[in-house]
Design a protein around this motif. Structure first.
Motif, PDB file in Angstrom:
ATOM      1  N   VAL A  37      54.439  39.869  47.759  1.00  0.00           N
ATOM      2  CA  VAL A  37      54.933  39.063  48.879  1.00  0.00           C
ATOM      3  C   VAL A  37      56.247  39.581  49.452  1.00  0.00           C
ATOM      4  CG1 VAL A  37      53.776  36.930  48.204  1.00  0.00           C
ATOM      5  CG2 VAL A  37      56.021  37.437  47.255  1.00  0.00           C
ATOM      6  N   THR A  38      56.907  40.493  48.725  1.00  0.00           N
ATOM      7  CA  THR A  38      58.189  41.026  49.192  1.00  0.00           C
ATOM      8  C   THR A  38      57.940  42.369  49.863  1.00  0.00           C
ATOM      9  OG1 THR A  38      59.239  39.959  47.331  1.00  0.00           O
ATOM     10  CG2 THR A  38      60.527  41.646  48.421  1.00  0.00           C
ATOM     11  N   ALA A  39      58.581  42.580  51.015  1.00  0.00           N
ATOM     12  CA  ALA A  39      58.300  43.801  51.795  1.00  0.00           C
ATOM     13  C   ALA A  39      58.678  45.068  51.023  1.00  0.00           C
ATOM     14  CB  ALA A  39      59.045  43.732  53.123  1.00  0.00           C
ATOM     15  N   SER A  40      59.845  45.110  50.400  1.00  0.00           N
ATOM     16  CA  SER A  40      60.236  46.303  49.623  1.00  0.00           C
ATOM     17  C   SER A  40      60.672  45.889  48.232  1.00  0.00           C
ATOM     18  CB  SER A  40      61.396  47.057  50.275  1.00  0.00           C
ATOM     19  OG  SER A  40      61.598  46.678  51.580  1.00  0.00           O
ATOM     20  N   PRO A  41      59.703  45.654  47.342  1.00  0.00           N
ATOM     21  CA  PRO A  41      60.071  45.233  45.981  1.00  0.00           C
ATOM     22  C   PRO A  41      60.753  46.359  45.212  1.00  0.00           C
ATOM     23  CG  PRO A  41      57.729  45.682  46.104  1.00  0.00           C
ATOM     24  CD  PRO A  41      58.266  45.849  47.491  1.00  0.00           C
ATOM     25  N   ARG A  42      61.546  45.964  44.201  1.00  0.00           N
ATOM     26  CA  ARG A  42      62.110  46.980  43.301  1.00  0.00           C
ATOM     27  C   ARG A  42      60.996  47.419  42.368  1.00  0.00           C
ATOM     28  NH1 ARG A  42      67.003  43.328  42.547  1.00  0.00           N
ATOM     29  NH2 ARG A  42      68.437  44.127  44.091  1.00  0.00           N
ATOM     30  N   LEU A  43      60.714  48.720  42.354  1.00  0.00           N
ATOM     31  CA  LEU A  43      59.572  49.193  41.563  1.00  0.00           C
ATOM     32  C   LEU A  43      60.035  49.685  40.193  1.00  0.00           C
ATOM     33  CD1 LEU A  43      57.551  50.890  44.401  1.00  0.00           C
ATOM     34  CD2 LEU A  43      57.167  48.674  43.327  1.00  0.00           C
ATOM     35  N   PRO A  44      59.210  49.443  39.167  1.00  0.00           N
ATOM     36  CA  PRO A  44      59.623  49.751  37.802  1.00  0.00           C
ATOM     37  C   PRO A  44      59.248  51.180  37.389  1.00  0.00           C
ATOM     38  CG  PRO A  44      57.530  48.641  37.764  1.00  0.00           C
ATOM     39  CD  PRO A  44      57.896  48.785  39.212  1.00  0.00           C
ATOM     40  N   ASP A  45      59.717  51.570  36.190  1.00  0.00           N
ATOM     41  CA  ASP A  45      59.343  52.872  35.609  1.00  0.00           C
ATOM     42  C   ASP A  45      58.131  52.743  34.700  1.00  0.00           C
ATOM     43  OD1 ASP A  45      61.413  54.205  36.832  1.00  0.00           O
ATOM     44  OD2 ASP A  45      62.822  53.766  35.203  1.00  0.00           O
ATOM     45  N   ILE A  46      57.371  51.702  34.839  1.00  0.00           N
ATOM     46  CA  ILE A  46      56.128  51.532  34.076  1.00  0.00           C
ATOM     47  C   ILE A  46      55.004  51.319  35.096  1.00  0.00           C
ATOM     48  CG2 ILE A  46      57.290  50.536  32.039  1.00  0.00           C
ATOM     49  CD1 ILE A  46      56.248  47.776  33.008  1.00  0.00           C
ATOM     50  N   PRO A  47      53.748  51.420  34.687  1.00  0.00           N
ATOM     51  CA  PRO A  47      52.659  51.172  35.636  1.00  0.00           C
ATOM     52  C   PRO A  47      52.763  49.765  36.241  1.00  0.00           C
ATOM     53  CG  PRO A  47      51.817  52.179  33.631  1.00  0.00           C
ATOM     54  CD  PRO A  47      53.260  51.847  33.363  1.00  0.00           C
ATOM     55  N   TRP A  48      52.402  49.653  37.494  1.00  0.00           N
ATOM     56  CA  TRP A  48      52.477  48.352  38.162  1.00  0.00           C
ATOM     57  C   TRP A  48      51.296  48.197  39.105  1.00  0.00           C
ATOM     58  CZ3 TRP A  48      53.082  48.415  43.533  1.00  0.00           C
ATOM     59  CH2 TRP A  48      53.467  49.650  44.074  1.00  0.00           C
ATOM     60  N   ARG A  49      51.032  46.949  39.437  1.00  0.00           N
ATOM     61  CA  ARG A  49      49.999  46.600  40.391  1.00  0.00           C
ATOM     62  C   ARG A  49      50.587  45.533  41.318  1.00  0.00           C
ATOM     63  NH1 ARG A  49      48.179  41.948  40.178  1.00  0.00           N
ATOM     64  NH2 ARG A  49      46.126  42.278  41.084  1.00  0.00           N
ATOM     65  N   SER A  50      49.924  45.289  42.438  1.00  0.00           N
ATOM     66  CA  SER A  50      50.468  44.332  43.389  1.00  0.00           C
ATOM     67  C   SER A  50      49.351  43.489  43.982  1.00  0.00           C
ATOM     68  CB  SER A  50      51.202  45.100  44.494  1.00  0.00           C
ATOM     69  OG  SER A  50      51.688  44.214  45.459  1.00  0.00           O
ATOM     70  N   GLY A  51      49.603  42.183  44.151  1.00  0.00           N
ATOM     71  CA  GLY A  51      48.642  41.281  44.785  1.00  0.00           C
ATOM     72  C   GLY A  51      48.043  40.317  43.788  1.00  0.00           C
ATOM     73  N   GLY A  52      47.569  39.175  44.310  1.00  0.00           N
ATOM     74  CA  GLY A  52      46.985  38.135  43.459  1.00  0.00           C
ATOM     75  C   GLY A  52      45.736  38.621  42.728  1.00  0.00           C
ATOM     76  N   PHE A  53      45.369  37.874  41.678  1.00  0.00           N
ATOM     77  CA  PHE A  53      44.193  38.214  40.874  1.00  0.00           C
ATOM     78  C   PHE A  53      42.952  37.480  41.365  1.00  0.00           C
ATOM     79  CE2 PHE A  53      47.860  38.884  38.165  1.00  0.00           C
ATOM     80  CZ  PHE A  53      47.568  40.094  37.550  1.00  0.00           C
ATOM     81  N   GLY A  54      43.178  36.436  42.170  1.00  0.00           N
ATOM     82  CA  GLY A  54      42.067  35.588  42.580  1.00  0.00           C
ATOM     83  C   GLY A  54      41.932  34.393  41.645  1.00  0.00           C
ATOM     84  N   GLY A  55      43.047  33.679  41.461  1.00  0.00           N
ATOM     85  CA  GLY A  55      43.022  32.443  40.678  1.00  0.00           C
ATOM     86  C   GLY A  55      42.821  32.670  39.188  1.00  0.00           C
ATOM     87  N   VAL A  56      42.522  31.571  38.489  1.00  0.00           N
ATOM     88  CA  VAL A  56      42.377  31.618  37.022  1.00  0.00           C
ATOM     89  C   VAL A  56      41.221  32.551  36.637  1.00  0.00           C
ATOM     90  CG1 VAL A  56      41.877  30.249  34.968  1.00  0.00           C
ATOM     91  CG2 VAL A  56      43.275  29.277  36.798  1.00  0.00           C
ATOM     92  N   ALA A  57      40.113  32.450  37.371  1.00  0.00           N
ATOM     93  CA  ALA A  57      38.934  33.265  37.025  1.00  0.00           C
ATOM     94  C   ALA A  57      39.256  34.744  37.160  1.00  0.00           C
ATOM     95  CB  ALA A  57      37.762  32.890  37.929  1.00  0.00           C
ATOM     96  N   GLY A  58      39.973  35.102  38.237  1.00  0.00           N
ATOM     97  CA  GLY A  58      40.316  36.514  38.455  1.00  0.00           C
ATOM     98  C   GLY A  58      41.265  37.030  37.389  1.00  0.00           C
ATOM     99  N   LEU A  59      42.243  36.217  37.019  1.00  0.00           N
ATOM    100  CA  LEU A  59      43.204  36.647  35.995  1.00  0.00           C
ATOM    101  C   LEU A  59      42.514  36.759  34.631  1.00  0.00           C
ATOM    102  CD1 LEU A  59      46.088  37.335  35.123  1.00  0.00           C
ATOM    103  CD2 LEU A  59      46.563  34.875  34.969  1.00  0.00           C
ATOM    104  N   THR A  60      41.638  35.813  34.341  1.00  0.00           N
ATOM    105  CA  THR A  60      40.901  35.847  33.070  1.00  0.00           C
ATOM    106  C   THR A  60      40.050  37.125  32.995  1.00  0.00           C
ATOM    107  OG1 THR A  60      40.827  33.442  33.051  1.00  0.00           O
ATOM    108  CG2 THR A  60      39.243  34.559  31.632  1.00  0.00           C
ATOM    109  N   SER A  61      39.373  37.450  34.074  1.00  0.00           N
ATOM    110  CA  SER A  61      38.541  38.673  34.093  1.00  0.00           C
ATOM    111  C   SER A  61      39.415  39.905  33.911  1.00  0.00           C
ATOM    112  CB  SER A  61      37.795  38.825  35.420  1.00  0.00           C
ATOM    113  OG  SER A  61      36.997  37.721  35.638  1.00  0.00           O
TER     114      SER A  61
END
Ligand code: NAP
Length: 260
Positions: A37-61
Motif C-alpha cells: 500500500v506504500t508507494a516506496s516501501p523500505r525494502l529488506p535484505d531478505i526475500p520479500w513479497r508484496s500484496g494481499g494473500f486473499g483473506g484467511v483462505a489465501g494466507l492459509t494456502s
C-alpha cells in the motif's frame, strides 16, 4: 537440518528490524510480506513479497504451499484485519505464531490527552466549534473527519490520501518519520495547530509530536489500540521488539532440531 521457514507479516519498523537481524542467518529462511500500500516501501535484505494473500483462505494456502513453520505478525497495532486473518490462518494450520507489538505510548506529566475508542469518537471529541487540527492517523480512516467539516485539518501521512476521502479545507503534508521535536514544533506553530489527533501507535519514529504537544501545551486526542484477537488454544506468543522475536525464533529452531 534445513533452515526454519518463516513468514513475517510486515509494514512496520519492527518487521524491518527483524529482517535485518535474520539477513544472512543460515538457520532461518524468512519471507517478509508487505501489503503493497506504500508507494516506496523500505525494502529488506531478505526475500520479500508484496500484496494481499486473499483473506484467511489465501494466507492459509500460502502457509501450506510454502511449508511455513512459523508466522510472525509484525504488522502495525491498528492493522486489525491482517492480525485477525493471521490468527485464523494460525488456527487452521496450527503453526506457532509470534506477535510483535511495540509498547503503547503512556501519558507523562504535562500531557493533556483524551483517550477515545475509534476514529468516530475522535472526530466527535473535537467538538462543535471550529479548531485547527493536526491529523496523524494515516490515510485510510479519514471518513469520520469528513463528517465534521467545520474544522481545519492538516493531514500528515506517508502517501497522500485519495482526494475524495478528504474533509473540505484539508491540507496535506506527505512525510515519513522519524521526525524530531523541533520539526514537529515548527509544523504545529506554522499551521497554528490547536489540537492533535493520533493513534496510539507507540514506538519512537513518530513520538516527537507528543513531545512537541507537551512543550506547546496542546491537547492530544489519542485513539486507543484495538482489541486483540482471541488466541485461546493456539501456540501464540507476544513480544515487544525484533530482538525478542529473534530469541523466540532461536528457541523454536532448537526445539525443531531436537524434534527432528
Ligand atoms: P489491514 O486493514 O489489517 O489489512 C487489510 C488487508 O491488507 C489484509 O486483509 C491483507 O489483504 C492486506 N495486508 C495487510 N498487511 C499485509 C501484509 N503485511 N502482507 C500482505 N498483505 C497484507 O491493514 P492496514 O491497516 O491497511 O495496513 C496495511 C499495511 O500498512 C500493514 O502492513 C500495516 O502493518 C502497515 N501499517 C498500517 C498502519 C495503520 O495504522 N493501520 C500504520 C503503519 C503501517 P488479504 O486479506 O488479501 O491478505
Amino acid at each position: 537440518m534445513p533452515p526454519l521457514k518463516i513468514l513475517i507479516l510486515g509494514g512496520t519498523g519492527e518487521a524491518s528490524a527483524l529482517a535485518g537481524l535474520l539477513a544472512g542467518n543460515s538457520r532461518f529462511s524468512p519471507m517478509l510480506s508487505l501489503a503493497g500500500v506504500t508507494a516506496s516501501p523500505r525494502l529488506p535484505d531478505i526475500p520479500w513479497r508484496s500484496g494481499g494473500f486473499g483473506g484467511v483462505a489465501g494466507l492459509t494456502s500460502y502457509i501450506e504451499e510454502q511449508n511455513i513453520q512459523a508466522l510472525i505478525i509484525a504488522t502495525h497495532p491498528f492493522a486489525v484485519q491482517m492480525r485477525a486473518n493471521a490468527t485464523a490462518a494460525g488456527r487452521a494450520t496450527q503453526i506457532p505464531l509470534l506477535f510483535i507489538e511495540r509498547p503503547a505510548w503512556q501519558a507523562k506529566q504535562g500531557d493533556n490527552w483524551r483517550e477515545v475508542a475509534g476514529m468516530t469518537k475522535a472526530a466527535a471529541a473535537l467538538g462543535n466549534s471550529p479548531r485547527r487540527v493536526l491529523l496523524t492517523i494515516g490515510r485510510k480512516d479519514l471518513a469520520p473527519f469528513a463528517a465534521t467539516p467545520w474544522h481545519d485539518y492538516l493531514i500528515r501521512s506517508v502517501d497522500a490520501p485519495p482526494p475524495e476521502t478528504l474533509p473540505p479545507r484539508a491540507k496535506i503534508v506527505t512525510a515519513r518519520g522519524p521526525f524530531t521535536q523541533i520539526e514537529d514544533q515548527q509544523l504545529l506553530a506554522e499551521h497554528r495547530i490547536e489540537v492533535i489527533v493520533t493513534k496510539n501507535s507507540g514506538g519512537t519514529a513518530t513520538e516527537s509530536k507528543l513531545h512537541a504537544a507537551r512543550a506547546l501545551g496542546l491537547p492530544v486526542i489519542m485513539v486507543a489500540r484495538p482489541e486483540w484477537p482471541d488466541v485461546t488454544g493456539l501456540n501464540a506468543v507476544k513480544t515487544g521488539d525484533a530482538p525478542g522475536a529473534l530469541a523466540w525464533l532461536e528457541t523454536l529452531h532448537h526445539a525443531t532440531l531436537r524434534g527432528a
